[in-house]
Design a protein around this motif. Structure first.
Motif, PDB file in Angstrom:
ATOM      1  N   THR A 166     -13.192  -9.593   1.192  1.00  0.00           N
ATOM      2  CA  THR A 166     -12.965  -8.255   0.633  1.00  0.00           C
ATOM      3  C   THR A 166     -11.915  -8.306  -0.472  1.00  0.00           C
ATOM      4  O   THR A 166     -12.089  -7.729  -1.558  1.00  0.00           O
ATOM      5  CB  THR A 166     -12.513  -7.286   1.736  1.00  0.00           C
ATOM      6  OG1 THR A 166     -13.525  -7.221   2.744  1.00  0.00           O
ATOM      7  CG2 THR A 166     -12.276  -5.889   1.161  1.00  0.00           C
ATOM      8  N   MET A 167     -10.806  -9.003  -0.212  1.00  0.00           N
ATOM      9  CA  MET A 167      -9.757  -9.131  -1.226  1.00  0.00           C
ATOM     10  C   MET A 167     -10.247  -9.941  -2.434  1.00  0.00           C
ATOM     11  O   MET A 167      -9.917  -9.631  -3.577  1.00  0.00           O
ATOM     12  CB  MET A 167      -8.519  -9.802  -0.613  1.00  0.00           C
ATOM     13  CG  MET A 167      -7.894  -9.016   0.549  1.00  0.00           C
ATOM     14  SD  MET A 167      -7.462  -7.321   0.094  1.00  0.00           S
ATOM     15  CE  MET A 167      -6.244  -7.626  -1.169  1.00  0.00           C
TER      16      MET A 167
ATOM     17  N   VAL B  75     -13.844  -0.259  -2.970  1.00  0.00           N
ATOM     18  CA  VAL B  75     -13.486  -1.242  -1.943  1.00  0.00           C
ATOM     19  C   VAL B  75     -13.938  -0.709  -0.590  1.00  0.00           C
ATOM     20  O   VAL B  75     -13.629   0.424  -0.207  1.00  0.00           O
ATOM     21  CB  VAL B  75     -11.971  -1.501  -1.941  1.00  0.00           C
ATOM     22  CG1 VAL B  75     -11.619  -2.523  -0.861  1.00  0.00           C
ATOM     23  CG2 VAL B  75     -11.512  -1.982  -3.308  1.00  0.00           C
ATOM     24  N   CYS B  76     -14.703  -1.545   0.142  1.00  0.00           N
ATOM     25  CA  CYS B  76     -15.191  -1.165   1.479  1.00  0.00           C
ATOM     26  C   CYS B  76     -14.393  -1.928   2.541  1.00  0.00           C
ATOM     27  O   CYS B  76     -14.170  -3.136   2.418  1.00  0.00           O
ATOM     28  CB  CYS B  76     -16.676  -1.493   1.635  1.00  0.00           C
ATOM     29  SG  CYS B  76     -17.733  -0.562   0.497  1.00  0.00           S
TER      30      CYS B  76
ATOM     31  N   LYS C 104      -7.984   3.233   5.384  1.00  0.00           N
ATOM     32  CA  LYS C 104      -6.961   3.829   4.530  1.00  0.00           C
ATOM     33  C   LYS C 104      -6.539   2.851   3.435  1.00  0.00           C
ATOM     34  O   LYS C 104      -6.364   3.231   2.264  1.00  0.00           O
ATOM     35  CB  LYS C 104      -5.746   4.226   5.375  1.00  0.00           C
ATOM     36  CG  LYS C 104      -4.657   4.922   4.568  1.00  0.00           C
ATOM     37  CD  LYS C 104      -3.506   5.349   5.454  1.00  0.00           C
ATOM     38  CE  LYS C 104      -2.427   6.037   4.608  1.00  0.00           C
ATOM     39  NZ  LYS C 104      -1.273   6.446   5.433  1.00  0.00           N
ATOM     40  N   LEU C 105      -6.392   1.563   3.826  1.00  0.00           N
ATOM     41  CA  LEU C 105      -6.037   0.547   2.842  1.00  0.00           C
ATOM     42  C   LEU C 105      -7.126   0.417   1.778  1.00  0.00           C
ATOM     43  O   LEU C 105      -6.845   0.309   0.584  1.00  0.00           O
ATOM     44  CB  LEU C 105      -5.815  -0.798   3.543  1.00  0.00           C
ATOM     45  CG  LEU C 105      -5.477  -1.991   2.632  1.00  0.00           C
ATOM     46  CD1 LEU C 105      -4.188  -1.749   1.862  1.00  0.00           C
ATOM     47  CD2 LEU C 105      -5.388  -3.271   3.462  1.00  0.00           C
TER      48      LEU C 105
ATOM     49  N   ALA D 155      -6.373   2.911  -6.510  1.00  0.00           N
ATOM     50  CA  ALA D 155      -5.605   2.127  -7.478  1.00  0.00           C
ATOM     51  C   ALA D 155      -6.509   1.604  -8.594  1.00  0.00           C
ATOM     52  O   ALA D 155      -6.148   1.625  -9.779  1.00  0.00           O
ATOM     53  CB  ALA D 155      -4.894   0.973  -6.779  1.00  0.00           C
ATOM     54  N   LEU D 156      -7.720   1.134  -8.206  1.00  0.00           N
ATOM     55  CA  LEU D 156      -8.681   0.691  -9.208  1.00  0.00           C
ATOM     56  C   LEU D 156      -9.094   1.833 -10.134  1.00  0.00           C
ATOM     57  O   LEU D 156      -9.215   1.668 -11.351  1.00  0.00           O
ATOM     58  CB  LEU D 156      -9.921   0.096  -8.531  1.00  0.00           C
ATOM     59  CG  LEU D 156      -9.778  -1.280  -7.896  1.00  0.00           C
ATOM     60  CD1 LEU D 156     -11.073  -1.680  -7.210  1.00  0.00           C
ATOM     61  CD2 LEU D 156      -9.410  -2.322  -8.941  1.00  0.00           C
TER      62      LEU D 156
END
Length: 424
Positions: A58-59, A75-76, A86-87, A94-95
């Motif tokens: 994911t990262m 982001v999933c 939440k993250l 942010a993106l």
């Protein structure tokens, strides 16, 4: 997707249970059960590794999107865990913010570039080695796609000139030059603007010639018209009464008037010749203290004060021409203070950065604003016996030295002439 906490607790319990079962089986000699527990432990460890890989992937996808400037991805979360979700939402936001900021900066960049391409002033950016980094449309049309700054412009920048003369083919361009040093990412760049003022200079030159012709025509006509009229009158008198004594006397007086006016016209033309025949300055190194001492010998009066900040200061100029300038200015200052009970005339020298500055001030009669604006115009004078070329000569000599002269004056309080020259 299952929650991250559920996966983690389940795997921890499984590890603890299998370790305990494997130890008991080994103590009781149940080797087959021990092997089965070991294999299951390996499976749980591999499963934990896969959980970590899912987070890492994911990262990695997030970083890859940023590297490829694909900031529209969302982001999933790899697990249906509230903290993970939440993250993921924070990273997605942010993106989005980053994408919005980049789009805004790109819009600004396009706007400013379009704006700079619309102006008729050439704007360009170079590094310290004169290598071109960016130029607008006007600069490309003027200089072409040259990789380096032309030598004429580079030389003008090094010599702190305000006008550069660029030769391009058979055409010559007079460019008004402005340079600003800027810091970009720890390195120094130069922002240069170039304005073609050749047409404006030609217009100003034509305007100056027209003004000069008007002045010359006015002065010559003022002298020629009465001479012609008087000559015509004398001719008529001589024809009507050729032998009359009074006519003879009148003719003599008329000829004297014609002589005086002709002599005045000759002096006017001679003054004009002085303005057009100033020789190029022969510059030498002049100790300033010695220069002021020589002036003090010419004008030793107590009301004239001389001030030099250092005895080591030198000046690179034509001494004869500069003495002419200062004598003229001191003469004017003395005449302005002629009716003062306590005249105060001062000459002082100052140094500022790359300039050498002289100030000649007095507490004389001063000048009205309309007079101050015209005192450097050829043949303009407020004196009954003045020629109107003294200050014009001073300004031309100072200009030939690369300097400037200006004046500040208040009627009834005095005047201050400021002369600035490039410091050597």
């Amino acid at each position: 997707m299952k929650t991250y906490g559920y996966y983690l607790i389940l795997h921890i319990l499984g590890l603890a249970g299998l370790i305990a079962a494997g130890v008991l089986a080994m103590l009781h000699g149940l080797w087959f059960c021990t092997i089965i527990c070991g294999l299951l432990l390996v499976g749980i460890c591999y499963s934990l590794y896969r959980i970590q890989i899912r987070q890492t992937e994911t990262m990695y996808r997030l970083v890859e999107c940023m590297k490829q400037n694909d900031l529209g991805q969302r982001v999933c979360a790899p697990f249906a865990d509230p903290q993970m979700q939440k993250l993921a939402e924070e990273l997605s936001q942010a993106l989005k913010n980053l994408r919005t900021r980049i789009v805004d900066e790109e819009v600004k960049h396009q706007y400013y570039e379009m704006l700079l391409n619309k102006v008729d002033t050439a704007v360009l950016v170079t590094d310290r080695s004169n290598r071109m980094e960016w130029m607008n449309k006007a600069a490309r049309e003027l200089l072409g796609h040259c990789p380096h700054l032309p030598e004429e412009i580079s030389t003008a920048i090094q010599e702190n000139q305000q006008v550069a003369h660029l030769q391009k083919g058979n055409a010559t361009f007079d460019l008004s030059l402005s340079v600003t040093h800027i810091q970009l990412q720890g390195r120094t760049c130069r922002l240069i603007s170039l304005k073609n003022i050749h047409g404006a200079l030609e217009y100003k030159e034509m305007e100056a010639w027209q003004k000069l012709i008007r002045v010359l025509t006015h002065e010559i006509m003022n002298s020629i018209t009465p001479i012609i009229s008087l000559a015509d009158t004398l001719n008529e008198r001589s024809q009507e009464h050729p032998d009359d004594a009074r006519t003879h006397t009148y003719i003599q007086q008329g000829l004297q008037v014609i002589y005086r006016r002709g002599k005045g016209l000759l002096e006017f033309v001679e003054n004009y010749r002085k303005l057009t025949r100033i020789s190029a300055p022969m510059k030498t190194e002049i100790p300033l203290e010695q220069f002021l001492s020589d002036l003090q010998r010419l004008y030793p009066e107590l009301e004239v004060q001389y001030k030099c900040p250092s005895s080591q200061l030198t000046w690179y100029a034509d001494r004869t021409q500069m003495e002419q300038v200062f004598i003229n200015l001191l003469k004017n200052a003395r005449e302005a203070c002629a009716h003062r009970s306590h005249p105060d005339i001062r000459i002082q020298v100052e140094t500022h950065a790359q300039e050498l500055i002289f100030e000649i001030s007095d507490n004389g009669e001063g000048m009205l604003p309309e007079v101050t604006e015209r005192i450097f115009v050829p043949f303009f004078t407020t004196k009954n016996n003045g020629s109107g070329i003294g200050l014009t000569l001073c300004k031309q000599i100072i200009s030939l030295h690369g300097g400037q002269i200006s004046v500040q004056s208040t009627a009834g309080k005095g005047s201050c002439f400021r002369l600035s020259f490039p410091a050597v």
